[in-house]
Design a protein around this motif. Structure first.
Motif, PDB file in Angstrom:
ATOM      1  N   PRO A 108       0.893  -1.336  -0.087  1.00 32.06           N
ATOM      2  CA  PRO A 108       0.006  -0.064  -0.038  1.00 32.06           C
ATOM      3  C   PRO A 108       0.886   1.264   0.025  1.00 32.06           C
ATOM      4  O   PRO A 108       0.606   2.288  -0.581  1.00 32.06           O
ATOM      5  N   ALA A 109       1.894   1.325   0.621  1.00 29.62           N
ATOM      6  CA  ALA A 109       2.707   2.423   0.656  1.00 29.62           C
ATOM      7  C   ALA A 109       3.312   2.774  -0.675  1.00 29.62           C
ATOM      8  O   ALA A 109       3.369   4.000  -1.302  1.00 29.62           O
ATOM      9  N   ALA A 110       3.672   1.776  -1.493  1.00 28.44           N
ATOM     10  CA  ALA A 110       3.981   1.951  -2.757  1.00 28.44           C
ATOM     11  C   ALA A 110       3.008   2.272  -3.931  1.00 28.44           C
ATOM     12  O   ALA A 110       3.435   2.547  -4.810  1.00 28.44           O
ATOM     13  N   THR A 111       1.901   1.939  -3.415  1.00 33.36           N
ATOM     14  CA  THR A 111       0.652   2.271  -4.354  1.00 33.36           C
ATOM     15  C   THR A 111       0.180   3.325  -3.995  1.00 33.36           C
ATOM     16  O   THR A 111       0.023   4.198  -5.168  1.00 33.36           O
ATOM     17  N   VAL A 112      -0.109   4.076  -2.947  1.00 26.61           N
ATOM     18  CA  VAL A 112      -0.829   5.480  -2.724  1.00 26.61           C
ATOM     19  C   VAL A 112      -0.091   6.567  -2.371  1.00 26.61           C
ATOM     20  O   VAL A 112      -0.750   7.777  -2.814  1.00 26.61           O
ATOM     21  N   PHE A 113       1.081   6.615  -1.999  1.00 29.37           N
ATOM     22  CA  PHE A 113       2.029   7.590  -1.892  1.00 29.37           C
ATOM     23  C   PHE A 113       2.823   8.082  -2.911  1.00 29.37           C
ATOM     24  O   PHE A 113       3.196   7.292  -3.797  1.00 29.37           O
ATOM     25  N   PRO A 114       3.043   9.340  -3.107  1.00 33.47           N
ATOM     26  CA  PRO A 114       3.719   9.963  -4.481  1.00 33.47           C
ATOM     27  C   PRO A 114       5.332   9.661  -4.269  1.00 33.47           C
ATOM     28  O   PRO A 114       5.822   9.067  -3.402  1.00 33.47           O
ATOM     29  N   ARG A 115       5.878   9.897  -5.242  1.00 37.27           N
ATOM     30  CA  ARG A 115       7.181   9.709  -5.510  1.00 37.27           C
ATOM     31  C   ARG A 115       8.208  10.302  -4.286  1.00 37.27           C
ATOM     32  O   ARG A 115       9.078   9.389  -3.880  1.00 37.27           O
ATOM     33  N   GLU A 116       7.837  11.551  -3.945  1.00 42.19           N
ATOM     34  CA  GLU A 116       8.928  12.169  -2.924  1.00 42.19           C
ATOM     35  C   GLU A 116       8.550  11.434  -1.648  1.00 42.19           C
ATOM     36  O   GLU A 116       9.768  11.118  -1.090  1.00 42.19           O
ATOM     37  N   PRO A 133      -0.673   6.675  -7.600  1.00 38.50           N
ATOM     38  CA  PRO A 133       0.825   7.188  -7.853  1.00 38.50           C
ATOM     39  C   PRO A 133       1.873   5.765  -8.066  1.00 38.50           C
ATOM     40  O   PRO A 133       2.761   6.067  -8.873  1.00 38.50           O
ATOM     41  N   GLY A 134       1.570   4.993  -7.581  1.00 32.16           N
ATOM     42  CA  GLY A 134       2.578   3.755  -7.727  1.00 32.16           C
ATOM     43  C   GLY A 134       2.465   2.936  -9.171  1.00 32.16           C
ATOM     44  O   GLY A 134       3.346   2.715  -9.457  1.00 32.16           O
ATOM     45  N   ILE A 166      -2.781  10.630   4.019  1.00 34.77           N
ATOM     46  CA  ILE A 166      -3.742  10.413   2.796  1.00 34.77           C
ATOM     47  C   ILE A 166      -5.231  10.792   3.647  1.00 34.77           C
ATOM     48  O   ILE A 166      -5.480  10.032   4.705  1.00 34.77           O
ATOM     49  N   LYS A 167      -5.902  11.766   3.030  1.00 33.76           N
ATOM     50  CA  LYS A 167      -7.066  12.038   3.710  1.00 33.76           C
ATOM     51  C   LYS A 167      -8.150  11.183   3.848  1.00 33.76           C
ATOM     52  O   LYS A 167      -9.335  11.471   3.127  1.00 33.76           O
ATOM     53  N   THR A 168      -8.123   9.948   4.045  1.00 35.23           N
ATOM     54  CA  THR A 168      -9.269   8.885   4.155  1.00 35.23           C
ATOM     55  C   THR A 168      -8.435   7.567   4.837  1.00 35.23           C
ATOM     56  O   THR A 168      -7.615   7.781   5.264  1.00 35.23           O
ATOM     57  N   HIS A 169      -9.527   6.785   5.082  1.00 38.06           N
ATOM     58  CA  HIS A 169      -9.210   5.399   5.719  1.00 38.06           C
ATOM     59  C   HIS A 169      -8.623   4.431   4.523  1.00 38.06           C
ATOM     60  O   HIS A 169      -8.827   4.549   3.328  1.00 38.06           O
ATOM     61  N   MET A 170      -7.561   3.768   4.955  1.00 38.82           N
ATOM     62  CA  MET A 170      -6.908   2.897   4.099  1.00 38.82           C
ATOM     63  C   MET A 170      -7.950   1.969   3.276  1.00 38.82           C
ATOM     64  O   MET A 170      -7.960   1.732   2.111  1.00 38.82           O
ATOM     65  N   SER A 171      -9.152   1.232   3.900  1.00 38.44           N
ATOM     66  CA  SER A 171     -10.046   0.413   3.285  1.00 38.44           C
ATOM     67  C   SER A 171     -10.975   1.260   2.103  1.00 38.44           C
ATOM     68  O   SER A 171     -11.596   0.724   1.391  1.00 38.44           O
ATOM     69  N   GLN A 172     -10.911   2.714   2.267  1.00 40.06           N
ATOM     70  CA  GLN A 172     -11.489   3.543   1.471  1.00 40.06           C
ATOM     71  C   GLN A 172     -10.840   4.041   0.242  1.00 40.06           C
ATOM     72  O   GLN A 172     -11.595   4.792  -0.633  1.00 40.06           O
ATOM     73  N   TYR A 204       0.978  -2.285  -8.252  1.00 43.05           N
ATOM     74  CA  TYR A 204       1.072  -1.047  -7.317  1.00 43.05           C
ATOM     75  C   TYR A 204      -0.025  -0.245  -7.862  1.00 43.05           C
ATOM     76  O   TYR A 204      -0.079   1.128  -7.623  1.00 43.05           O
ATOM     77  N   GLY A 205      -1.282  -0.874  -8.202  1.00 48.12           N
ATOM     78  CA  GLY A 205      -2.476   0.056  -8.416  1.00 48.12           C
ATOM     79  C   GLY A 205      -3.812  -0.799  -8.155  1.00 48.12           C
ATOM     80  O   GLY A 205      -4.860  -0.761  -8.617  1.00 48.12           O
ATOM     81  N   GLY A 206      -3.474  -2.041  -7.358  1.00 44.90           N
ATOM     82  CA  GLY A 206      -4.427  -2.922  -7.001  1.00 44.90           C
ATOM     83  C   GLY A 206      -5.357  -2.316  -5.723  1.00 44.90           C
ATOM     84  O   GLY A 206      -4.928  -1.459  -5.016  1.00 44.90           O
ATOM     85  N   GLY A 207      -6.417  -3.223  -5.471  1.00 42.03           N
ATOM     86  CA  GLY A 207      -7.276  -2.826  -4.288  1.00 42.03           C
ATOM     87  C   GLY A 207      -6.655  -2.964  -3.093  1.00 42.03           C
ATOM     88  O   GLY A 207      -6.347  -3.904  -2.602  1.00 42.03           O
ATOM     89  N   GLN A 208      -6.667  -1.896  -2.444  1.00 42.49           N
ATOM     90  CA  GLN A 208      -6.106  -1.954  -0.980  1.00 42.49           C
ATOM     91  C   GLN A 208      -6.973  -2.730  -0.009  1.00 42.49           C
ATOM     92  O   GLN A 208      -6.584  -3.602   1.129  1.00 42.49           O
ATOM     93  N   LEU A 209      -8.508  -2.498   0.041  1.00 43.12           N
ATOM     94  CA  LEU A 209      -9.407  -3.431   0.796  1.00 43.12           C
ATOM     95  C   LEU A 209      -9.086  -4.816   0.577  1.00 43.12           C
ATOM     96  O   LEU A 209      -8.787  -5.633   1.652  1.00 43.12           O
ATOM     97  N   SER A 210      -9.111  -5.411  -0.558  1.00 45.11           N
ATOM     98  CA  SER A 210      -9.014  -6.600  -0.802  1.00 45.11           C
ATOM     99  C   SER A 210      -7.577  -7.355  -0.594  1.00 45.11           C
ATOM    100  O   SER A 210      -7.469  -8.505  -0.003  1.00 45.11           O
ATOM    101  N   PHE A 211      -6.486  -6.438  -0.750  1.00 46.99           N
ATOM    102  CA  PHE A 211      -5.153  -7.048  -0.469  1.00 46.99           C
ATOM    103  C   PHE A 211      -5.118  -7.287   1.149  1.00 46.99           C
ATOM    104  O   PHE A 211      -4.635  -8.239   1.832  1.00 46.99           O
ATOM    105  N   MET A 212      -5.826  -6.319   1.844  1.00 50.35           N
ATOM    106  CA  MET A 212      -5.731  -6.102   3.481  1.00 50.35           C
ATOM    107  C   MET A 212      -6.229  -7.321   3.959  1.00 50.35           C
ATOM    108  O   MET A 212      -5.984  -8.288   4.824  1.00 50.35           O
TER     109      MET A 212
END
Length: 415
Positions: free
Chosen positions: A108-116, A238-239, A224-230, A248-256
């Motif tokens: 999830p970190a490599a999926t949802v956060f920007p390069r910086e 970004p990932g 990130i201004k939301t809940h991980m599952s949302q 690095y663009g998959g569903g975070q809820l289902s992965f969890m």
């Protein structure tokens, strides 16, 4: 995972073993099973796996499985990671739990956060980051737009050797309204691990200590201004763009929730291993006195349990396949309904594994085989603890199934 795109502006560092393959890393995990079995008692006593085991995992490359190649990771994909988690959990549920829930969040970190952000959090090439989904504590804006975080978060599995912590805090939107969850990553120097784990019924060695943050500074870019599952990736992530890799663009809820499935399968396989040892070495309690493996009743119990566990494992592997296929199809394929359908599969996986242990293996192992410290006794305790986890007993058991039907039939949530 998919083939990484050429990134000329960033020189890709090599992982410690450039030629390592997914098959080799899984084989390393499977080879560790006997040693992990032997060390279960000390792991429970310590409340987390030992420094030498941690070092062995590090050298084996386990902490780099999901880290992008861009940062010296192996980027082997979730199928390899999940197979490693099953193997380690089969040997020691506490160890597998601690590893999985610490190392999994590289994805999830490599999926949802920007390069910086990724350039900073993956700088070492390894990323161990316990995560909690229950919001807690407080987060207040600083004058420069960052955050001061305070609070204590429980059940932070993987915290003893963690490099970061991923949590949620409730914050009031800038335009007012009710507080909403905000996900954040706190580097290791911003938090303290409490010595408060080991008194629960099971998973005593899972490193699920609480984490306390007192006046911790968290950059706004680490939130990130939301809940991980949302998190919604249907418009891309970004990932996916940064790494050129659809996983690095998959569903975070289902992965969890797939983490729940693989942990259940690993635990149940460990219980079946213990039962098989009893089948080969113990005799029946009543005449005719024969080795249990020769007795029709014990054969039936073993066969029923083995069938349930094999079915659960097959379902888990197919859920992983479906998750990866949706990633490959493109962002639009990762719908809320798709994620909830995978969650429904994972719910049944946990149910099948628990039924195998609770109904067939534990009750018929014999009283001497369920004394404190025996392998089946320990797995029973660990799974008993596992099925009380809110992600299993509340989300997978009820919420996910109702939400799947709502998503399918377009029913609005009036709750």
């Amino acid at each position: 995972m998919g083939v990484i795109t050429d990134l000329p502006e960033h020189r890709l560092p090599s992982p410690p073993e450039p030629g390592l393959t997914p098959e080799q890393v899984v084989a390393r995990a499977e080879a560790m099973v006997p040693r992990l079995v032997e060390r279960q008692a000390e792991t429970e006593q310590r409340t987390y796996y030992g420094e030498d085991v941690h070092e062995e995992f590090r050298k084996a490359g386990f902490y780099r499985i999901l880290v992008p190649r861009r940062y010296g990771g192996y980027e082997f994909g979730i199928d390899t990671f999940m197979r490693v988690a099953i193997a380690l959990t089969r040997g020691c549920p506490s160890t597998g739990w601690m590893f999985c829930l610490g190392a999994a969040h590289a994805l999830p970190a490599a999926t949802v956060f920007p390069r910086e952000v990724q350039d900073e959090i993956f700088a070492s090439g390894e990323f161990i980051c316990p995560a909690t989904v229950v919001p807690g504590g407080t987060a207040e804006r600083t004058a420069d737009g960052d955050w001061v975080v305070d609070g204590t978060w429980g059940y932070c599995s993987g915290s003893p050797y963690a490099t970061h912590f991923m949590g949620h805090a409730m914050v009031t939107p800038e335009d007012g309204g009710e507080p909403e969850p905000m996900m954040f990553i706190a580097p290791r120097d911003q938090w303290t691990r409490l010595d408060d784990w080991g008194h629960a019924l099971g998973l005593k060695g899972s490193g699920s200590h609480s984490i306390r943050i007192t006046g911790g500074r968290v950059p706004d870019r680490y939130t990130i201004k939301t809940h991980m599952s949302q998190i919604d990736v249907r418009e891309g992530s970004p990932g996916r763009a940064l790494h050129g890799n659809p996983e690095y663009g998959g569903g975070q809820l289902s992965f969890m929730v797939m983490e729940d499935a693989v942990l259940a399968v690993g635990m149940a396989k460990g219980a079946l291993d213990g039962y098989e040892d009893l089948m080969r070495t113990r005799t029946t309690p009543f005449p005719p006195i024969v080795v249990r493996s020769q007795d029709p009743d014990f054969q039936l119990r073993y066969g029923k349990a083995a069938g349930l566990i094999a079915t659960a494992e097959a379902a888990t592997m197919d859920a992983i396949r479906q998750w990866r296929e949706a990633c490959a199809q493109g962002p639009a394929a990762v719908t809320h309904e798709h994620e909830l359908r995978l969650a429904a599969i994972c719910a049944e996986v946990v149910s099948l594994c628990w039924r195998a242990v609770e109904r067939y293996l534990f009750p018929t192992a014999g009283s001497s085989a369920v004394r404190r410290g025996e392998r089946i006794e320990r797995v029973w305790r660990d799974m008993s603890m596992f099925v009380t986890h809110a992600g299993v007993s509340t989300f997978l058991a009820t919420i996910a199934k109702r939400d799947l039907a709502r998503a399918r039939f377009g029913v609005a949530d009036h709750g």
